[in-house]
Design a protein around this motif. Structure first.
Motif, PDB file in Angstrom:
ATOM      1  N   VAL A  15       9.322  -6.177   3.464  1.00 53.24           N
ATOM      2  CA  VAL A  15       9.733  -4.868   3.950  1.00 53.24           C
ATOM      3  C   VAL A  15       8.660  -3.888   3.503  1.00 53.24           C
ATOM      4  O   VAL A  15       8.449  -3.688   2.299  1.00 53.24           O
ATOM      5  CB  VAL A  15      11.106  -4.451   3.403  1.00 53.24           C
ATOM      6  CG1 VAL A  15      11.436  -3.020   3.816  1.00 53.24           C
ATOM      7  CG2 VAL A  15      12.181  -5.399   3.902  1.00 53.24           C
ATOM      8  N   ALA A  16       7.940  -3.309   4.456  1.00 50.91           N
ATOM      9  CA  ALA A  16       6.867  -2.365   4.167  1.00 50.91           C
ATOM     10  C   ALA A  16       7.388  -0.949   4.361  1.00 50.91           C
ATOM     11  O   ALA A  16       7.900  -0.608   5.429  1.00 50.91           O
ATOM     12  CB  ALA A  16       5.674  -2.619   5.082  1.00 50.91           C
ATOM     13  N   LEU A  42       9.524  -2.707   9.007  1.00 44.95           N
ATOM     14  CA  LEU A  42       8.790  -1.496   8.657  1.00 44.95           C
ATOM     15  C   LEU A  42       9.748  -0.324   8.513  1.00 44.95           C
ATOM     16  O   LEU A  42      10.582  -0.084   9.384  1.00 44.95           O
ATOM     17  CB  LEU A  42       7.743  -1.173   9.731  1.00 44.95           C
ATOM     18  CG  LEU A  42       6.733  -2.284  10.056  1.00 44.95           C
ATOM     19  CD1 LEU A  42       5.831  -1.863  11.214  1.00 44.95           C
ATOM     20  CD2 LEU A  42       5.896  -2.640   8.830  1.00 44.95           C
ATOM     21  N   LEU A  43       9.628   0.412   7.403  1.00 42.13           N
ATOM     22  CA  LEU A  43      10.460   1.582   7.162  1.00 42.13           C
ATOM     23  C   LEU A  43       9.584   2.819   7.029  1.00 42.13           C
ATOM     24  O   LEU A  43       8.652   2.845   6.220  1.00 42.13           O
ATOM     25  CB  LEU A  43      11.279   1.409   5.877  1.00 42.13           C
ATOM     26  CG  LEU A  43      12.358   0.337   5.864  1.00 42.13           C
ATOM     27  CD1 LEU A  43      13.083   0.348   4.511  1.00 42.13           C
ATOM     28  CD2 LEU A  43      13.353   0.542   6.982  1.00 42.13           C
ATOM     29  N   HIS A  44       9.907   3.846   7.809  1.00 43.83           N
ATOM     30  CA  HIS A  44       9.127   5.085   7.792  1.00 43.83           C
ATOM     31  C   HIS A  44       9.825   6.105   6.900  1.00 43.83           C
ATOM     32  O   HIS A  44      10.553   6.976   7.372  1.00 43.83           O
ATOM     33  CB  HIS A  44       8.972   5.611   9.224  1.00 43.83           C
ATOM     34  CG  HIS A  44       8.160   6.862   9.301  1.00 43.83           C
ATOM     35  ND1 HIS A  44       8.384   7.844  10.243  1.00 43.83           N
ATOM     36  CD2 HIS A  44       7.132   7.316   8.542  1.00 43.83           C
ATOM     37  CE1 HIS A  44       7.538   8.826  10.075  1.00 43.83           C
ATOM     38  NE2 HIS A  44       6.771   8.536   9.041  1.00 43.83           N
ATOM     39  N   ILE A 110      17.421  -4.224   2.344  1.00 42.77           N
ATOM     40  CA  ILE A 110      16.812  -5.553   2.342  1.00 42.77           C
ATOM     41  C   ILE A 110      17.886  -6.636   2.271  1.00 42.77           C
ATOM     42  O   ILE A 110      17.802  -7.673   2.924  1.00 42.77           O
ATOM     43  CB  ILE A 110      15.829  -5.686   1.162  1.00 42.77           C
ATOM     44  CG1 ILE A 110      14.638  -4.745   1.367  1.00 42.77           C
ATOM     45  CG2 ILE A 110      15.339  -7.124   1.019  1.00 42.77           C
ATOM     46  CD1 ILE A 110      13.701  -4.670   0.178  1.00 42.77           C
ATOM     47  N   ASN A 111      18.892  -6.391   1.420  1.00 45.29           N
ATOM     48  CA  ASN A 111      20.054  -7.280   1.346  1.00 45.29           C
ATOM     49  C   ASN A 111      19.685  -8.699   0.925  1.00 45.29           C
ATOM     50  O   ASN A 111      20.114  -9.689   1.525  1.00 45.29           O
ATOM     51  CB  ASN A 111      20.797  -7.292   2.680  1.00 45.29           C
ATOM     52  CG  ASN A 111      22.184  -7.922   2.560  1.00 45.29           C
ATOM     53  OD1 ASN A 111      22.806  -7.846   1.503  1.00 45.29           O
ATOM     54  ND2 ASN A 111      22.656  -8.527   3.631  1.00 45.29           N
ATOM     55  N   VAL A 116      10.301  -8.765  -5.026  1.00 42.20           N
ATOM     56  CA  VAL A 116       9.057  -8.445  -5.733  1.00 42.20           C
ATOM     57  C   VAL A 116       8.534  -7.129  -5.183  1.00 42.20           C
ATOM     58  O   VAL A 116       8.442  -6.953  -3.959  1.00 42.20           O
ATOM     59  CB  VAL A 116       8.011  -9.563  -5.550  1.00 42.20           C
ATOM     60  CG1 VAL A 116       6.681  -9.148  -6.181  1.00 42.20           C
ATOM     61  CG2 VAL A 116       8.512 -10.867  -6.164  1.00 42.20           C
ATOM     62  N   ILE A 117       8.173  -6.204  -6.072  1.00 38.61           N
ATOM     63  CA  ILE A 117       7.773  -4.863  -5.637  1.00 38.61           C
ATOM     64  C   ILE A 117       6.296  -4.610  -5.915  1.00 38.61           C
ATOM     65  O   ILE A 117       5.806  -4.832  -7.021  1.00 38.61           O
ATOM     66  CB  ILE A 117       8.611  -3.783  -6.345  1.00 38.61           C
ATOM     67  CG1 ILE A 117      10.069  -3.872  -5.897  1.00 38.61           C
ATOM     68  CG2 ILE A 117       8.058  -2.391  -6.070  1.00 38.61           C
ATOM     69  CD1 ILE A 117      10.970  -2.855  -6.545  1.00 38.61           C
ATOM     70  N   LYS A 118       5.590  -4.163  -4.886  1.00 43.51           N
ATOM     71  CA  LYS A 118       4.235  -3.605  -5.029  1.00 43.51           C
ATOM     72  C   LYS A 118       4.332  -2.156  -4.597  1.00 43.51           C
ATOM     73  O   LYS A 118       4.682  -1.861  -3.459  1.00 43.51           O
ATOM     74  CB  LYS A 118       3.248  -4.369  -4.138  1.00 43.51           C
ATOM     75  CG  LYS A 118       1.916  -3.635  -3.873  1.00 43.51           C
ATOM     76  CD  LYS A 118       1.081  -3.511  -5.126  1.00 43.51           C
ATOM     77  CE  LYS A 118      -0.291  -2.895  -4.824  1.00 43.51           C
ATOM     78  NZ  LYS A 118      -0.239  -1.429  -4.663  1.00 43.51           N
ATOM     79  N   MET A 119       4.055  -1.229  -5.503  1.00 48.62           N
ATOM     80  CA  MET A 119       4.174   0.176  -5.135  1.00 48.62           C
ATOM     81  C   MET A 119       2.875   0.931  -5.383  1.00 48.62           C
ATOM     82  O   MET A 119       2.148   0.686  -6.339  1.00 48.62           O
ATOM     83  CB  MET A 119       5.334   0.852  -5.876  1.00 48.62           C
ATOM     84  CG  MET A 119       5.201   0.952  -7.367  1.00 48.62           C
ATOM     85  SD  MET A 119       6.503   2.011  -8.078  1.00 48.62           S
ATOM     86  CE  MET A 119       7.968   1.154  -7.552  1.00 48.62           C
TER      87      MET A 119
END
Length: 217
Positions: A15-16, A42-44, A110-111, A116-119
């Motif tokens: 999920v971007a 994709l989430l804006h 995301i459910n 894993v998070i890359k921020m």
């Protein structure tokens, strides 16, 4: 961008989330070329500690990668200037205002229970993570959190007013910091960062949960 494309190419689901629609358009085009759109949502939205209206801003329009978010009221009320390469620039809106979301909102969307998070949120790291960490959400397990550290350490735009509070929250949630190598090379080893030295780190940091499988350590 490139992280989304790379992970999707490996057949993993992503999920971007990005505040800039043009960035998501570039990501989508790359996914189309690689025939991996089925792995990505994709989430804006920008991400913060609350739902609010934010303005994307730049001091130097030649560096779109340095876009960061400013609350609507602050942007409208203040004559904001920043220093880049020895030159004073007026902050300029890099796009229309947009409503933020929160980390918990994204995880609910995301459910899945392991994420894993890359921020790379240009100073909003404290806002994105702190409220989530101190409240605790046992339904979700975040084994690794990869983040820029310099904007937290320097309290960019006063978005991280208490660095040690942020560090305490991460340690209390059973995370340990590891220094990521410079550049894009795959590391042979990743050195743990001593807690007493955390205020001096400029590089990106990987925070690994105590239960996360070892990577390069």
């Amino acid at each position: 961008g490139m992280y989304t494309v790379m992970v999707a190419a490996a057949g993993r689901r992503v999920v971007a989330v990005d505040a800039m629609l043009v960035n998501l358009a570039y990501v989508h085009h790359s996914l189309m070329v690689g025939n991996t759109t089925q792995y990505v949502r994709l989430l804006h939205n920008p991400v913060s500690d609350q739902r609010e209206t934010l303005f994307p801003v730049l001091g130097d329009l030649s560096n779109q990668g340095a876009t960061w978010m400013v609350p609507e009221q602050l942007f409208k009320e203040k004559n904001m200037k920043v220093l880049f390469s020895g030159t004073v620039h007026m902050l300029q809106a890099a796009g229309p205002p947009i409503n933020s979301t929160t980390l918990l909102d994204i995880l609910n969307f995301i459910n899945t229970d392991i994420v894993v998070i890359k921020m790379d949120v240009e100073g909003f790291e404290f806002k994105v993570l702190h409220t989530y960490l101190i409240n605790g959400h046992p339904a979700y397990y975040l084994p690794y959190i990869n983040m820029e550290w310099i904007h937290i350490r320097t309290n960019k735009d006063s978005n991280c007013p208490d660095l040690l509070d942020m560090v305490d929250a991460l340690y209390s949630a059973s995370y340990k910091p590891y220094e990521l190598p410079a550049g894009q090379s795959v590391p042979k080893t990743m050195k743990p960062i001593d807690r007493a030295n955390i205020e001096n780190i400029d590089r990106d940091i990987l925070w690994a949960h105590k239960d996360a499988p070892a990577l390069f350590w």
